[in-house]
Design an enzyme around this catalytic site. Sequence first.
Site, PDB file in Angstrom:
ATOM      1  N   GLU A  51       0.824  -1.204   0.000  1.00  0.00           N
ATOM      2  CA  GLU A  51       0.000   0.000   0.000  1.00  0.00           C
ATOM      3  C   GLU A  51       0.861   1.259   0.000  1.00  0.00           C
ATOM      4  O   GLU A  51       0.586   2.220  -0.735  1.00  0.00           O
ATOM      5  CB  GLU A  51      -0.928   0.002   1.230  1.00  0.00           C
ATOM      6  CG  GLU A  51      -1.881  -1.187   1.266  1.00  0.00           C
ATOM      7  CD  GLU A  51      -1.349  -2.376   2.050  1.00  0.00           C
ATOM      8  OE1 GLU A  51      -2.149  -3.067   2.692  1.00  0.00           O
ATOM      9  OE2 GLU A  51      -0.119  -2.606   2.017  1.00  0.00           O
ATOM     10  N   SER A 167      21.133 -40.800 -11.087  1.00  0.00           N
ATOM     11  CA  SER A 167      19.869 -40.057 -11.078  1.00  0.00           C
ATOM     12  C   SER A 167      19.898 -38.762 -11.877  1.00  0.00           C
ATOM     13  O   SER A 167      18.884 -38.074 -11.972  1.00  0.00           O
ATOM     14  CB  SER A 167      19.474 -39.730  -9.634  1.00  0.00           C
ATOM     15  OG  SER A 167      20.451 -38.905  -9.016  1.00  0.00           O
ATOM     16  N   THR A 195      21.120 -37.942   0.440  1.00  0.00           N
ATOM     17  CA  THR A 195      21.175 -37.182  -0.810  1.00  0.00           C
ATOM     18  C   THR A 195      22.479 -36.400  -0.910  1.00  0.00           C
ATOM     19  O   THR A 195      23.092 -36.319  -1.978  1.00  0.00           O
ATOM     20  CB  THR A 195      19.971 -36.217  -0.896  1.00  0.00           C
ATOM     21  OG1 THR A 195      18.775 -36.993  -0.975  1.00  0.00           O
ATOM     22  CG2 THR A 195      20.072 -35.313  -2.110  1.00  0.00           C
TER      23      THR A 195
END
Length: 361
Positions: A51, A167, A195
């Site tokens: 605003e 992968s 991972t």
Amino acid sequence: MKEIYMKRCIELAKQGRGWTLSNPLVGAIIVKNGRIIGEGYHEKFGELHAERNALKDCEEDPKGATMYVTLEPCCHYGKTPPCTDAIIKSGISKVIIGSRDPNPSVSGKGAAILRYNGIAVEEDFLREECDEINREFFHFIKRGRPYVVMKFAQTLDGKIATRTGESQWISGSAAREYVHKLRGRYIGILAGIGTVIADDPMLNCRIENSHQPVRIICDWHLRIPMESKIVKTAGEYETVVAYGNGDEDKLKALEKSGVKCLQVNGKDGKIDLNELMVYLAKDGISSILIEGGGEINDAALEAGIVNHIMAFVAPKIFGGRDAKTAVEGRGIAQISDGKKLLPSKIRNIGEDILLEYDVEN
């Protein structure tokens, strides 16, 4: 035209993704005599709200104009003064609001203050669309914990790697580019130690001038290699390692490298993810993207922390009983015990298909 104006506010609000942190995405425009004379959005946490930016952008006096804003204007002092004060002072005669703010400091009060000061207020205009851009913020405010999205790429037969563990890459280039946009959108990105050891990822956003997520690694025994990319770049990208037990010397070495080490309870060598979410929420991490393997995905689903799933399905088949899947662990015994998913979106991203689901918890 009202719909066009509010949709413009929504598009403006989206530009703040990743930068507003625990604050909402908000866009605002000011219309006078059928013409937009000012517009703005909440650009960054701690800086001016939408605003005030819209008022600052005005090319003429906003007195008598109408403001469109995606979220109820704030009425309390935080990092910045109340937006209601600026709106009242500007002489704006009407405010059209999309979403109602669930924050107890604002909820209903902002609109009430505007009305009390003679400003006409219309609420719930395109509310559903305005609510959608802040689903993470609403969840964070209402639940007091991060909104968690699980993301993975798999083949048509559900494999996230070959039987040898390869992968990279399952998904196509368009999907991988889209993932970097996602990383720039969420406040944190979470992965398991498996991972990190297998792929040595950076887990950063590679889009220029984009927000960089806090990297969060679940590593019970502090097995993370000191030579990993995560540790080597901890001074550049904020990094948290959640652990249970670890060598004191390793702990000191990680902290010296810039890693924040967070001790969390757990059992059987696994981090209590619910407790971790509480800690992260206290640090203002309102949204998290999980980019791990099958084990961390299984743990997250089991803990009930996942709110949304994004599955990229590549037009490939790997096969193999030893090839890993997106969700590992023990698995369920009966079909009735399966996680209930609510379809959200299905779309093409390059050569891949992106399936999105909300999770019933």
